[in-house]
Design a protein around this motif. Structure first.
Motif, PDB file in Angstrom:
ATOM      1  N   ILE A 132       0.821  -1.205   0.000  1.00 24.98           N
ATOM      2  CA  ILE A 132       0.000   0.000   0.000  1.00 24.98           C
ATOM      3  C   ILE A 132       0.859   1.260   0.000  1.00 24.98           C
ATOM      4  CG2 ILE A 132      -1.700   1.317   1.335  1.00 24.98           C
ATOM      5  CD1 ILE A 132      -2.853  -1.356   2.264  1.00 24.98           C
ATOM      6  N   SER A 133       1.953   1.234   0.730  1.00 24.46           N
ATOM      7  CA  SER A 133       2.817   2.417   0.791  1.00 24.46           C
ATOM      8  C   SER A 133       3.396   2.737  -0.580  1.00 24.46           C
ATOM      9  CB  SER A 133       3.946   2.192   1.806  1.00 24.46           C
ATOM     10  OG  SER A 133       4.706   3.356   1.981  1.00 24.46           O
ATOM     11  N   THR A 134       3.827   1.718  -1.305  1.00 20.47           N
ATOM     12  CA  THR A 134       4.352   1.927  -2.660  1.00 20.47           C
ATOM     13  C   THR A 134       3.256   2.399  -3.599  1.00 20.47           C
ATOM     14  OG1 THR A 134       6.237   0.434  -2.485  1.00 20.47           O
ATOM     15  CG2 THR A 134       5.260   0.684  -4.670  1.00 20.47           C
ATOM     16  N   VAL A 135       2.070   1.817  -3.497  1.00 21.92           N
ATOM     17  CA  VAL A 135       0.948   2.239  -4.345  1.00 21.92           C
ATOM     18  C   VAL A 135       0.670   3.726  -4.163  1.00 21.92           C
ATOM     19  CG1 VAL A 135      -1.536   2.016  -4.686  1.00 21.92           C
ATOM     20  CG2 VAL A 135      -0.129  -0.038  -4.497  1.00 21.92           C
ATOM     21  N   LEU A 136       0.616   4.173  -2.915  1.00 22.26           N
ATOM     22  CA  LEU A 136       0.332   5.575  -2.648  1.00 22.26           C
ATOM     23  C   LEU A 136       1.454   6.480  -3.151  1.00 22.26           C
ATOM     24  CD1 LEU A 136      -1.172   5.276   0.944  1.00 22.26           C
ATOM     25  CD2 LEU A 136      -2.397   5.725  -1.190  1.00 22.26           C
ATOM     26  N   LYS A 141       2.911  10.442  -7.552  1.00 22.65           N
ATOM     27  CA  LYS A 141       3.778  10.941  -8.629  1.00 22.65           C
ATOM     28  C   LYS A 141       3.126  10.824  -9.998  1.00 22.65           C
ATOM     29  CE  LYS A 141       7.326   8.300  -7.574  1.00 22.65           C
ATOM     30  NZ  LYS A 141       8.704   7.719  -7.592  1.00 22.65           N
ATOM     31  N   GLY A 142       1.886  10.329 -10.018  1.00 24.39           N
ATOM     32  CA  GLY A 142       1.190  10.177 -11.285  1.00 24.39           C
ATOM     33  C   GLY A 142       1.617   8.970 -12.082  1.00 24.39           C
ATOM     34  N   GLU A 143       2.339   8.052 -11.447  1.00 24.11           N
ATOM     35  CA  GLU A 143       2.806   6.851 -12.141  1.00 24.11           C
ATOM     36  C   GLU A 143       1.769   5.737 -12.009  1.00 24.11           C
ATOM     37  OE1 GLU A 143       6.721   5.661 -11.047  1.00 24.11           O
ATOM     38  OE2 GLU A 143       7.483   7.717 -10.987  1.00 24.11           O
ATOM     39  N   LYS A 144       1.672   4.914 -13.056  1.00 22.66           N
ATOM     40  CA  LYS A 144       0.720   3.804 -13.033  1.00 22.66           C
ATOM     41  C   LYS A 144       1.353   2.588 -13.710  1.00 22.66           C
ATOM     42  CE  LYS A 144      -4.134   2.614 -13.723  1.00 22.66           C
ATOM     43  NZ  LYS A 144      -5.460   3.026 -14.221  1.00 22.66           N
ATOM     44  N   PRO A 145       2.198   1.866 -12.973  1.00 23.62           N
ATOM     45  CA  PRO A 145       2.815   0.662 -13.551  1.00 23.62           C
ATOM     46  C   PRO A 145       1.777  -0.428 -13.778  1.00 23.62           C
ATOM     47  CG  PRO A 145       3.275   0.797 -11.215  1.00 23.62           C
ATOM     48  CD  PRO A 145       2.587   2.081 -11.575  1.00 23.62           C
ATOM     49  N   ASP A 146       2.121  -1.371 -14.609  1.00 29.42           N
ATOM     50  CA  ASP A 146       1.239  -2.501 -14.893  1.00 29.42           C
ATOM     51  C   ASP A 146       1.694  -3.690 -14.064  1.00 29.42           C
ATOM     52  OD1 ASP A 146      -0.393  -4.456 -15.850  1.00 29.42           O
ATOM     53  OD2 ASP A 146       0.307  -4.370 -17.928  1.00 29.42           O
ATOM     54  N   TRP A 147       0.911  -4.025 -13.044  1.00 33.85           N
ATOM     55  CA  TRP A 147       1.251  -5.152 -12.173  1.00 33.85           C
ATOM     56  C   TRP A 147       0.459  -6.403 -12.532  1.00 33.85           C
ATOM     57  CZ3 TRP A 147       1.599  -2.678  -6.561  1.00 33.85           C
ATOM     58  CH2 TRP A 147       2.732  -1.853  -6.522  1.00 33.85           C
ATOM     59  N   SER A 148      -0.185  -6.400 -13.667  1.00 35.64           N
ATOM     60  CA  SER A 148      -0.925  -7.595 -14.088  1.00 35.64           C
ATOM     61  C   SER A 148       0.055  -8.630 -14.646  1.00 35.64           C
ATOM     62  CB  SER A 148      -1.961  -7.235 -15.143  1.00 35.64           C
ATOM     63  OG  SER A 148      -1.337  -6.738 -16.309  1.00 35.64           O
ATOM     64  N   GLU A 149      -0.354  -9.898 -14.602  1.00 39.62           N
ATOM     65  CA  GLU A 149       0.453 -10.993 -15.158  1.00 39.62           C
ATOM     66  C   GLU A 149      -0.483 -12.062 -15.701  1.00 39.62           C
ATOM     67  OE1 GLU A 149       3.690 -12.613 -12.705  1.00 39.62           O
ATOM     68  OE2 GLU A 149       3.352 -10.946 -11.323  1.00 39.62           O
ATOM     69  N   ASP A 150      -0.082 -12.654 -16.790  1.00 40.19           N
ATOM     70  CA  ASP A 150      -0.813 -13.796 -17.350  1.00 40.19           C
ATOM     71  C   ASP A 150      -0.149 -15.076 -16.860  1.00 40.19           C
ATOM     72  OD1 ASP A 150      -2.615 -12.197 -18.799  1.00 40.19           O
ATOM     73  OD2 ASP A 150      -1.167 -11.956 -20.426  1.00 40.19           O
ATOM     74  N   ILE A 151      -0.722 -15.654 -15.850  1.00 41.74           N
ATOM     75  CA  ILE A 151      -0.170 -16.877 -15.259  1.00 41.74           C
ATOM     76  C   ILE A 151      -0.916 -18.095 -15.775  1.00 41.74           C
ATOM     77  CG2 ILE A 151       0.245 -18.130 -13.101  1.00 41.74           C
ATOM     78  CD1 ILE A 151       2.017 -15.667 -13.453  1.00 41.74           C
ATOM     79  N   GLY A 152      -2.248 -17.989 -15.866  1.00 44.09           N
ATOM     80  CA  GLY A 152      -3.056 -19.119 -16.310  1.00 44.09           C
ATOM     81  C   GLY A 152      -3.171 -20.189 -15.237  1.00 44.09           C
ATOM     82  N   GLY A 153      -3.876 -21.230 -15.590  1.00 41.76           N
ATOM     83  CA  GLY A 153      -4.055 -22.346 -14.665  1.00 41.76           C
ATOM     84  C   GLY A 153      -5.191 -22.114 -13.694  1.00 41.76           C
TER      85      GLY A 153
END
Length: 513
Positions: A132-136, A141-153
């Protein structure tokens, strides 16, 4: 000889980082959890491949995924337990995304230990993280990294599991989060003790001052600073009231980047993996309980199901509270700790201490996963002080769910597989009034200070003994003065409904006036 089917904890691991400190990487949830799981594998000192042996992995649901309609702002993997397992090269046949609740990890230790004793599993992991601290920091700073992943299964989604937490009447009157809901219970305890707001805040400060000393020495703490009881209790601009009676520094700190993991294995597998026996920690008892909803509890200041969980765990372990060398009572707010020490007659200055981490306001409230950190600390204490017993009390909701675990290097006999127990729900719920009554007597209250203003929320009883929930009308001078004084307990409010359907209470005039 310890039977091969005996469940033991073979490894624990924690990982953390603090924004703007040396070495900070801004890790996402999965990477934090992966680091903690890697640390727990290393902690086992196994000569074999632990990751290859993991057949069950439960990922504790992060706060930002803990209720319907709430989505992580930067996305998440399509298979969260699979993503964590991937970090260490594991591929468990059973992957679980858990329910919501701070008791979940402690309860899962009991469930997985029972599964191991029954031969249904040989190696199970409980792991979770919060970023949460990193998200905030990134959002600011207006940054929006992509933390999604295609793992499947496939994986087992156990759902949110929040039915016991639903309090529609309280939510509708502004008590829609943990802080005001706990404050209602806290003020009920204050009323029972006959203490003023200032006296009670100092009680909270005195309870938590030793916690800050533990947090200050913990490298994983989010707020490692010692504070005096007076500093914690004194209301200032920096230590403002968030909901009476709580100053900001005495509530759980959710701005953390923390992860923790626990590895359980059968004794037989631990031997095969070459885990030294001095790393084994035995699980002597785990009990889980569910409390009545806050609005239904006969005594709003107490949580008897939590007490029952601790008592049952002690009984199954064959120990009294005096036999426990190390204690971590869940401490998101003061009252879950007070609830236990009131019952057991413990002092706030108990020489054993009441926290192993530093507590949620100071170590950090790592979402649903805090108690995994407490269990990790309990395991370390048990290993260092061989033969001593450690107790972890894990809490979920608003003292809604509880799980207790007792740990030691002393062997525990699991041959009957009867060391994990779920306790029955109490049947003495107080009914909630279905119709607006003319009057209600105040049992407890809080003034919740939110971004959109302040709400005075009360719980009381009507003439039929039913529970009534409402808002005190702070625009009425006499009512406002009563509630801001901190002493509305036992006073009678005249009730009516507003245009939004809320129950509004005003100080009732004295009879004959």
């Amino acid at each position: 000889m310890i039977a091969d089917s005996t469940p033991v904890i073979i490894g624990v691991g924690q990982y953390s980082e603090r924004v703007r400190e040396p070495g900070y990487e801004g890790l996402n949830y999965m990477d934090l959890a992966g680091r903690a799981l890697s640390a727990s594998i290393a902690d086992s000192s196994a000569t074999g491949k632990v990751a290859d042996s993991i057949d069950t992995l439960a990922a504790i649901r992060a706060f930002e995924m803990s209720r319907p309609g709430k989505e992580p702002p930067f996305g998440a993997p399509d298979n969260i337990p699979g993503a964590i397992a991937k970090r260490v090269g594991a591929d468990p046949s059973r992957k679980i995304l858990t329910t919501t609740g701070g008791q979940t990890n402690q309860q899962l230790v009991g469930e997985f230990a029972s599964a191991i004793a029954a031969g249904e599993s040989r190696c199970a992991v409980v792991v979770g993280s919060e970023a949460i601290s990193t998200v905030l920091a990134l959002a600011a700073k207006g940054e929006k990294p992509d933390w999604s992943e295609d793992i499947g299964g496939d994986y087992e989604d156990q759902g949110f599991g929040i039915d016991e937490l639903m309090e529609p009447a309280l939510f509708a009157h502004g008590a829609s989060g943990a802080i005001p809901l706990y404050a209602l219970a806290e003020n009920a305890r204050r009323a029972k003790l006959g203490k003023s707001l200032e006296e009670y805040r100092l009680d909270i400060g005195r309870l938590f001052e030793p916690f800050t000393r533990i947090a200050a020495a913990n490298p994983h703490a989010a707020a490692p600073a010692m504070r005096s009881a007076e500093e914690l209790a004194t209301v200032t601009e920096r230590n403002r009231i968030v909901a009476e009676p709580y100053p900001r520094m005495t509530v759980a700190r959710d701005q953390v980047n923390q992860a923790a993991a626990i590895i359980l294995a059968s004794a037989g597998l631990a031997r095969e993996l070459g885990v030294p026996e001095d790393k084994w920690v035995h699980i002597h008892a785990v009990t889980a309980s569910t409390e009545l909803k806050l609005s239904q509890r006969p005594d709003l200041s107490a949580a008897p199901a939590s007490i029952a969980s601790v008592e049952a765990a002690l009984a199954r372990a064959g120990r009294g509270i005096e036999d426990i060398g190390y204690i971590d009572f869940y401490s998101c707010f003061a009252i879950p700790v007070f609830n236990q020490i009131d019952h057991f007659g413990l002092g706030i200055d108990d020489p054993r201490g009441l926290t192993l981490t530093g507590g949620l306001p100071f170590f950090g409230g790592a979402g649903n996963n805090y108690s995994a950190h407490a269990i990790a600390e309990a395991v370390e204490r048990a290993r260092r002080d061989r033969g001593a017993f450690a107790l972890v009390g894990a809490n979920g909701g608003w003292m809604s769910k509880y799980a207790t675990g007792i740990y030691s290097t002393e062997p525990a006999d699991w041959s009957a597989n009867d060391r994990f127990e779920k306790l029955p729900l109490a049947q003495d719920a107080v009914p909630l009034a279905k119709e607006t009554a003319a009057r209600a007597t105040v049992e407890t209250y809080t003034i919740n200070h939110g971004k959109s203003g302040s709400d005075a929320i009360f719980i009381g009883r009507n003439d039929r003994g039913e529970r009534v929930i409402g808002n005190a009308d702070l625009s009425d001078e006499a009512t406002r003065e009563l509630f801001e004084s901190g002493e509305p307990f036992g006073d009678t409010l005249a009730l009516e409904q507003d245009e939004r359907g809320r129950t509004i209470g005003r100080l009732a005039p004295m009879p004959g006036l």
